[in-house]
Design a protein around this motif. Structure first.
Motif, PDB file in Angstrom:
ATOM      1  N   GLN A 164       0.829  -1.201   0.000  1.00  0.00           N
ATOM      2  CA  GLN A 164       0.000   0.000   0.000  1.00  0.00           C
ATOM      3  C   GLN A 164       0.867   1.256   0.000  1.00  0.00           C
ATOM      4  O   GLN A 164       1.996   1.255   0.496  1.00  0.00           O
ATOM      5  CB  GLN A 164      -0.896   0.026   1.250  1.00  0.00           C
ATOM      6  N   TRP A 165       0.290   2.334  -0.555  1.00  0.00           N
ATOM      7  CA  TRP A 165       0.876   3.666  -0.448  1.00  0.00           C
ATOM      8  C   TRP A 165       0.072   4.448   0.580  1.00  0.00           C
ATOM      9  O   TRP A 165      -1.104   4.168   0.797  1.00  0.00           O
ATOM     10  CB  TRP A 165       0.866   4.402  -1.789  1.00  0.00           C
ATOM     11  N   SER A 166       0.673   5.444   1.211  1.00  0.00           N
ATOM     12  CA  SER A 166      -0.014   6.186   2.261  1.00  0.00           C
ATOM     13  C   SER A 166       0.517   7.615   2.326  1.00  0.00           C
ATOM     14  O   SER A 166       1.726   7.844   2.251  1.00  0.00           O
ATOM     15  CB  SER A 166       0.202   5.489   3.614  1.00  0.00           C
ATOM     16  N   TRP A 167      -0.402   8.584   2.481  1.00  0.00           N
ATOM     17  CA  TRP A 167       0.010   9.979   2.633  1.00  0.00           C
ATOM     18  C   TRP A 167       0.763  10.188   3.946  1.00  0.00           C
ATOM     19  O   TRP A 167       1.665  11.025   4.025  1.00  0.00           O
ATOM     20  CB  TRP A 167      -1.193  10.913   2.559  1.00  0.00           C
ATOM     21  N   ALA A 226       5.881  17.795   8.903  1.00  0.00           N
ATOM     22  CA  ALA A 226       5.598  16.736   7.923  1.00  0.00           C
ATOM     23  C   ALA A 226       5.218  15.426   8.601  1.00  0.00           C
ATOM     24  O   ALA A 226       4.596  14.563   7.978  1.00  0.00           O
ATOM     25  CB  ALA A 226       6.815  16.523   7.023  1.00  0.00           C
ATOM     26  N   LEU A 227       5.569  15.292   9.872  1.00  0.00           N
ATOM     27  CA  LEU A 227       5.233  14.085  10.630  1.00  0.00           C
ATOM     28  C   LEU A 227       3.854  14.176  11.290  1.00  0.00           C
ATOM     29  O   LEU A 227       3.523  13.350  12.144  1.00  0.00           O
ATOM     30  CB  LEU A 227       6.298  13.828  11.708  1.00  0.00           C
ATOM     31  N   TRP A 228       3.053  15.163  10.903  1.00  0.00           N
ATOM     32  CA  TRP A 228       1.766  15.392  11.547  1.00  0.00           C
ATOM     33  C   TRP A 228       0.886  14.143  11.544  1.00  0.00           C
ATOM     34  O   TRP A 228       0.272  13.789  12.550  1.00  0.00           O
ATOM     35  CB  TRP A 228       1.043  16.546  10.863  1.00  0.00           C
ATOM     36  N   GLY A 229       0.823  13.471  10.421  1.00  0.00           N
ATOM     37  CA  GLY A 229       0.010  12.267  10.340  1.00  0.00           C
ATOM     38  C   GLY A 229       0.490  11.181  11.282  1.00  0.00           C
ATOM     39  O   GLY A 229      -0.313  10.422  11.837  1.00  0.00           O
ATOM     40  N   VAL A 230       1.800  11.103  11.476  1.00  0.00           N
ATOM     41  CA  VAL A 230       2.366  10.125  12.404  1.00  0.00           C
ATOM     42  C   VAL A 230       1.997  10.488  13.836  1.00  0.00           C
ATOM     43  O   VAL A 230       1.645   9.628  14.643  1.00  0.00           O
ATOM     44  CB  VAL A 230       3.896  10.043  12.244  1.00  0.00           C
ATOM     45  N   TRP A 231       2.053  11.777  14.145  1.00  0.00           N
ATOM     46  CA  TRP A 231       1.679  12.209  15.505  1.00  0.00           C
ATOM     47  C   TRP A 231       0.226  11.840  15.804  1.00  0.00           C
ATOM     48  O   TRP A 231      -0.107  11.408  16.908  1.00  0.00           O
ATOM     49  CB  TRP A 231       1.867  13.722  15.671  1.00  0.00           C
ATOM     50  N   GLU A 232      -0.662  12.015  14.827  1.00  0.00           N
ATOM     51  CA  GLU A 232      -2.066  11.644  15.019  1.00  0.00           C
ATOM     52  C   GLU A 232      -2.192  10.135  15.282  1.00  0.00           C
ATOM     53  O   GLU A 232      -3.028   9.700  16.083  1.00  0.00           O
ATOM     54  CB  GLU A 232      -2.889  12.036  13.798  1.00  0.00           C
ATOM     55  N   MET A 233      -1.377   9.354  14.635  1.00  0.00           N
ATOM     56  CA  MET A 233      -1.413   7.909  14.806  1.00  0.00           C
ATOM     57  C   MET A 233      -1.037   7.516  16.237  1.00  0.00           C
ATOM     58  O   MET A 233      -1.613   6.582  16.814  1.00  0.00           O
ATOM     59  CB  MET A 233      -0.448   7.255  13.806  1.00  0.00           C
ATOM     60  N   PHE A 234      -0.083   8.238  16.839  1.00  0.00           N
ATOM     61  CA  PHE A 234       0.393   7.886  18.166  1.00  0.00           C
ATOM     62  C   PHE A 234      -0.360   8.598  19.293  1.00  0.00           C
ATOM     63  O   PHE A 234      -0.061   8.373  20.466  1.00  0.00           O
ATOM     64  CB  PHE A 234       1.894   8.172  18.287  1.00  0.00           C
ATOM     65  N   GLY A 235      -1.294   9.478  18.955  1.00  0.00           N
ATOM     66  CA  GLY A 235      -2.140  10.106  19.956  1.00  0.00           C
ATOM     67  C   GLY A 235      -1.372  10.934  20.966  1.00  0.00           C
ATOM     68  O   GLY A 235      -0.489  11.711  20.618  1.00  0.00           O
ATOM     69  N   TRP A 236      -1.697  10.752  22.246  1.00  0.00           N
ATOM     70  CA  TRP A 236      -1.130  11.621  23.273  1.00  0.00           C
ATOM     71  C   TRP A 236       0.357  11.373  23.518  1.00  0.00           C
ATOM     72  O   TRP A 236       1.023  12.162  24.184  1.00  0.00           O
ATOM     73  CB  TRP A 236      -1.900  11.469  24.579  1.00  0.00           C
ATOM     74  N   TRP A 237       0.918  10.268  22.958  1.00  0.00           N
ATOM     75  CA  TRP A 237       2.356  10.029  23.038  1.00  0.00           C
ATOM     76  C   TRP A 237       3.159  10.958  22.110  1.00  0.00           C
ATOM     77  O   TRP A 237       4.364  11.089  22.258  1.00  0.00           O
ATOM     78  CB  TRP A 237       2.665   8.588  22.642  1.00  0.00           C
TER      79      TRP A 237
END
Length: 291
Positions: A164-167, A226-237
């Motif tokens: 898969q590709w992912s934004w 640019a890591l915003w999507g990653v931050w959302e994935m990890f939540g409050w961490w």
């Protein structure tokens, strides 16, 4: 002799190639699509391709008269007479061949179209410092790093594991690429006087140290965005890796603007390790969240 070859590998910069693959692994773990074999093959390709690029850079800078004995930074084995030019050229092709062999094993996880990506990587190894328009000699080295140490390794490692590709993954690849570009900026910042003397037009030579230091600072901040999507994935961490990187980045930027010469080699190593540690922290968080 062995120490000369180890120096030529530029061990301080190798975390740059590892970080992209580790970041892709972290995202794959977070999304339950991690696969060992393609991950390890991608890591082998990344490491071998970077070593081949470092060998090629040393050989072609020597051949083109851009390296002089006593330059700032790591000892140049070919220029200083520790390694013969023919041996360095042979090592370049051998290491690149090993990278290509590992890359061909990845065809089973995608298709023969992946050979085109591998060919682009192989071409990049030489285009960086050789050919009619060497990228590193015309202010395009950082662009090459963004592409070959950020966009390609992160996106394709993740794809080869997940199909898969992912934004979110694309954003992470941009972040890693910008962090990697900062490693090159420090390298060229240190070598400014030597590069200017031989007509090597890095962005530091083209725009000066003050502008280059500003680009270094901005790259780190944009990388976090640019890591915003990653931050959302990890939540409050999320604040943990973000703040850790930002503090380290600002400290290194301050040292970049105050140090000169060989002392900047420590800043280069620090920038490389900060990028690597950020990738490892993302991997640790992904594993922790998965229990």
């Amino acid at each position: 002799m062995i120490s000369a070859w180890i120096e030529a590998m530029r061990l301080r910069t190798l975390p740059v190639s590892i970080a992209g693959v580790v970041t892709a692994i972290a995202l794959a773990v977070a999304r339950d699509v991690f696969a060992w074999i393609p991950a390890m093959l991608c890591l082998a390709v990344a490491l071998l391709a970077q070593i081949a690029s470092n060998f090629a850079n040393e050989y072609f800078d020597y051949r083109n008269g851009l390296d002089r004995p006593g330059r700032e930074g790591p000892r140049r084995g070919v220029t200083e007479g520790d390694i013969s030019p023919s041996s360095m050229l042979f090592a370049t092709f051998l290491t690149l061949a090993l990278a290509c062999a590992a890359g061909l094993c990845l065809v089973a996880y995608s298709g023969w179209w992946l050979v085109l990506v591998g060919a682009a990587v192989a071409l990049g190894v030489f285009a960086y410092s050789a050919g009619p328009y060497p990228l590193s000699h015309h202010g395009l080295g950082e662009v090459a790093v963004l592409l070959f140490f950020g966009l390609i390794p992160v996106n394709f490692t993740y794809y080869l594991m997940s199909g898969q590709w992912s934004w979110t993954v694309f954003g992470a690849s941009m972040a890693i690429g910008l962090m990697g570009a900062n490693v090159l900026i420090v390298n060229n910042y240190r070598d400014y006087d030597d590069d200017r003397a031989v007509g090597k037009h890095t962005i530091v030579v083209l725009f000066g140290r003050r502008v280059a230091a500003g680009i270094y600072l901005v790259n780190g901040v944009v990388a976090l965005l640019a890591l915003w999507g990653v931050w959302e994935m990890f939540g409050w961490w999320s604040p943990l890796p973000a703040m850790a990187y930002l503090v380290g980045h600002l400290m290194l930027w301050r040292r970049l603007t105050t140090l000169r010469g060989a002392a900047l080699t420590r800043v280069l190593a620090g920038t490389s390790m900060l990028m690597f540690l950020e990738a490892l922290l993302l991997l640790w968080l992904a594993m922790a969240l998965k229990g």
